[in-house]
Design a protein around this motif. Structure first.
Motif, PDB file in Angstrom:
ATOM      1  N   UNK A  76      52.024  84.477 -43.092  1.00  0.00           N
ATOM      2  CA  UNK A  76      52.262  83.065 -42.790  1.00  0.00           C
ATOM      3  C   UNK A  76      53.679  82.646 -43.176  1.00  0.00           C
ATOM      4  N   UNK A  77      54.173  83.177 -44.300  1.00  0.00           N
ATOM      5  CA  UNK A  77      55.532  82.892 -44.752  1.00  0.00           C
ATOM      6  C   UNK A  77      56.550  83.408 -43.726  1.00  0.00           C
ATOM      7  N   UNK A  78      56.368  84.653 -43.301  1.00  0.00           N
ATOM      8  CA  UNK A  78      57.282  85.222 -42.317  1.00  0.00           C
ATOM      9  C   UNK A  78      57.249  84.431 -41.008  1.00  0.00           C
ATOM     10  N   UNK A  79      56.060  84.054 -40.570  1.00  0.00           N
ATOM     11  CA  UNK A  79      55.937  83.329 -39.297  1.00  0.00           C
ATOM     12  C   UNK A  79      56.662  81.986 -39.323  1.00  0.00           C
ATOM     13  N   UNK A  80      56.840  81.427 -40.501  1.00  0.00           N
ATOM     14  CA  UNK A  80      57.507  80.128 -40.599  1.00  0.00           C
ATOM     15  C   UNK A  80      58.948  80.225 -41.118  1.00  0.00           C
ATOM     16  N   UNK A  81      59.455  81.447 -41.304  1.00  0.00           N
ATOM     17  CA  UNK A  81      60.819  81.641 -41.815  1.00  0.00           C
ATOM     18  C   UNK A  81      61.542  82.733 -41.012  1.00  0.00           C
ATOM     19  N   UNK A  82      62.082  82.385 -39.840  1.00  0.00           N
ATOM     20  CA  UNK A  82      62.742  83.384 -38.986  1.00  0.00           C
ATOM     21  C   UNK A  82      63.895  84.134 -39.659  1.00  0.00           C
ATOM     22  N   UNK A  83      64.616  83.491 -40.556  1.00  0.00           N
ATOM     23  CA  UNK A  83      65.722  84.192 -41.223  1.00  0.00           C
ATOM     24  C   UNK A  83      65.193  85.295 -42.138  1.00  0.00           C
ATOM     25  N   UNK A  84      64.031  85.084 -42.739  1.00  0.00           N
ATOM     26  CA  UNK A  84      63.422  86.117 -43.582  1.00  0.00           C
ATOM     27  C   UNK A  84      62.935  87.269 -42.708  1.00  0.00           C
ATOM     28  N   UNK A  85      62.433  86.946 -41.518  1.00  0.00           N
ATOM     29  CA  UNK A  85      62.011  87.996 -40.578  1.00  0.00           C
ATOM     30  C   UNK A  85      63.206  88.882 -40.234  1.00  0.00           C
ATOM     31  N   UNK A  86      64.360  88.278 -39.966  1.00  0.00           N
ATOM     32  CA  UNK A  86      65.561  89.059 -39.631  1.00  0.00           C
ATOM     33  C   UNK A  86      65.986  89.939 -40.804  1.00  0.00           C
ATOM     34  N   UNK A  87      65.946  89.387 -41.990  1.00  0.00           N
ATOM     35  CA  UNK A  87      66.317  90.141 -43.191  1.00  0.00           C
ATOM     36  C   UNK A  87      65.351  91.309 -43.418  1.00  0.00           C
ATOM     37  N   UNK A  88      64.065  91.043 -43.248  1.00  0.00           N
ATOM     38  CA  UNK A  88      63.049  92.079 -43.430  1.00  0.00           C
ATOM     39  C   UNK A  88      63.193  93.166 -42.367  1.00  0.00           C
ATOM     40  N   UNK A  89      63.462  92.778 -41.130  1.00  0.00           N
ATOM     41  CA  UNK A  89      63.651  93.753 -40.044  1.00  0.00           C
ATOM     42  C   UNK A  89      64.828  94.673 -40.357  1.00  0.00           C
ATOM     43  N   UNK A  90      65.919  94.102 -40.839  1.00  0.00           N
ATOM     44  CA  UNK A  90      67.100  94.905 -41.171  1.00  0.00           C
ATOM     45  C   UNK A  90      66.770  95.905 -42.283  1.00  0.00           C
ATOM     46  N   UNK A  91      66.040  95.457 -43.284  1.00  0.00           N
ATOM     47  CA  UNK A  91      65.640  96.350 -44.372  1.00  0.00           C
ATOM     48  C   UNK A  91      64.762  97.481 -43.848  1.00  0.00           C
ATOM     49  N   UNK A  92      63.795  97.160 -43.024  1.00  0.00           N
ATOM     50  CA  UNK A  92      62.895  98.178 -42.478  1.00  0.00           C
ATOM     51  C   UNK A  92      63.652  99.229 -41.675  1.00  0.00           C
ATOM     52  N   UNK A  93      64.600  98.781 -40.853  1.00  0.00           N
ATOM     53  CA  UNK A  93      65.398  99.719 -40.051  1.00  0.00           C
ATOM     54  C   UNK A  93      66.267 100.602 -40.949  1.00  0.00           C
ATOM     55  N   UNK A  94      66.862  99.994 -41.952  1.00  0.00           N
ATOM     56  CA  UNK A  94      67.704 100.744 -42.895  1.00  0.00           C
ATOM     57  C   UNK A  94      66.885 101.816 -43.609  1.00  0.00           C
ATOM     58  N   UNK A  95      65.709 101.443 -44.086  1.00  0.00           N
ATOM     59  CA  UNK A  95      64.865 102.400 -44.803  1.00  0.00           C
ATOM     60  C   UNK A  95      64.354 103.505 -43.878  1.00  0.00           C
ATOM     61  N   UNK A  96      63.998 103.150 -42.655  1.00  0.00           N
ATOM     62  CA  UNK A  96      63.522 104.161 -41.704  1.00  0.00           C
ATOM     63  C   UNK A  96      64.624 105.181 -41.414  1.00  0.00           C
ATOM     64  N   UNK A  97      65.860 104.712 -41.344  1.00  0.00           N
ATOM     65  CA  UNK A  97      66.995 105.607 -41.075  1.00  0.00           C
ATOM     66  C   UNK A  97      67.289 106.542 -42.243  1.00  0.00           C
ATOM     67  N   UNK A  98      66.785 106.229 -43.414  1.00  0.00           N
ATOM     68  CA  UNK A  98      67.038 107.052 -44.603  1.00  0.00           C
ATOM     69  C   UNK A  98      66.173 108.308 -44.648  1.00  0.00           C
TER      70      UNK A  98
END
Length: 183
Positions: free
Chosen positions: A124-146
């Motif tokens: 629910x927090x993510x759905x109401x905070x698009x900037x946090x979604x972008x930050x979380x997406x970037x982290x997920x991509x970075x970690x997957x690339x590791x």
């Protein structure tokens, strides 16, 4: 030293994920003697626009976890197998992907804990905070690339970010601060 690596696949958001959740939810609820009071879509696939491992996470509540024991044959017929996620106060099951469908994880919790489940608050927090979604997406991509050794390592590496955002969500939703993350 040999290192057993598992590639973490992060997919772009798929607008079919909510429908796949609904189909799975309806299939579970239509089973004879289904003990579930509620079933919700959780995890990254439940957040519009968020990249995710293509695994649909469901959270269900049951009056008592012991009620799930009688439902195990139905879950097995649907292809679910028990998962050991190290949880003490929930039951977890997984179903592998098959042709044209994502994999599914099913987390079953006691109904008395339903309103306080962090996975629901985080969604629910993510759905109401698009900037946090972008930050979380970037982290997920970075970690997957590791190329971390296991999915557990990938999950652990996201932990600090997730716990921080859950604390913010808990405060915003009037919930007490989480001090014990063990379940």
């Amino acid at each position: 030293m040999f290192r057993d690596t598992q590639v973490i696949h992060i997919a772009p958001y798929d607008p079919r994920w909510p429908d796949r959740f609904l189909n799975e939810r309806n299939q579970l609820l239509s089973c004879p003697d289904c003990p579930f009071l509620e079933i919700e879509h959780i995890g990254s696939t439940s957040v519009p626009g968020l990249v995710a491992k293509p695994v649909i996470d469901l959270m269900a509540s049951a009056t008592l976890l012991e009620e799930v024991e009688a439902f195990l044959p139905q879950l097995k017929k649907l292809g679910y197998q028990p998962l050991d996620g190290g949880f003490r106060r929930r039951r977890s099951f997984g179903r592998s992907a098959n042709e044209g469908s994502e994999a599914y994880n099913l987390h079953i919790v006691p109904a008395c804990q339903w309103a306080d489940k962090d996975e629901r608050l985080f969604r629910d927090w993510l759905c109401s905070h698009p900037s946090v979604v972008q930050e979380y997406a970037a982290l997920k991509k970075e970690l997957a690339a590791m190329n971390l050794p296991t999915i557990a390592d990938y999950t652990d590496a996201k932990g600090e970010f997730i716990r921080s955002e859950i604390q913010k969500a808990r405060a915003a939703f009037g919930k007490p601060r989480r001090t014990d993350w063990r379940e």
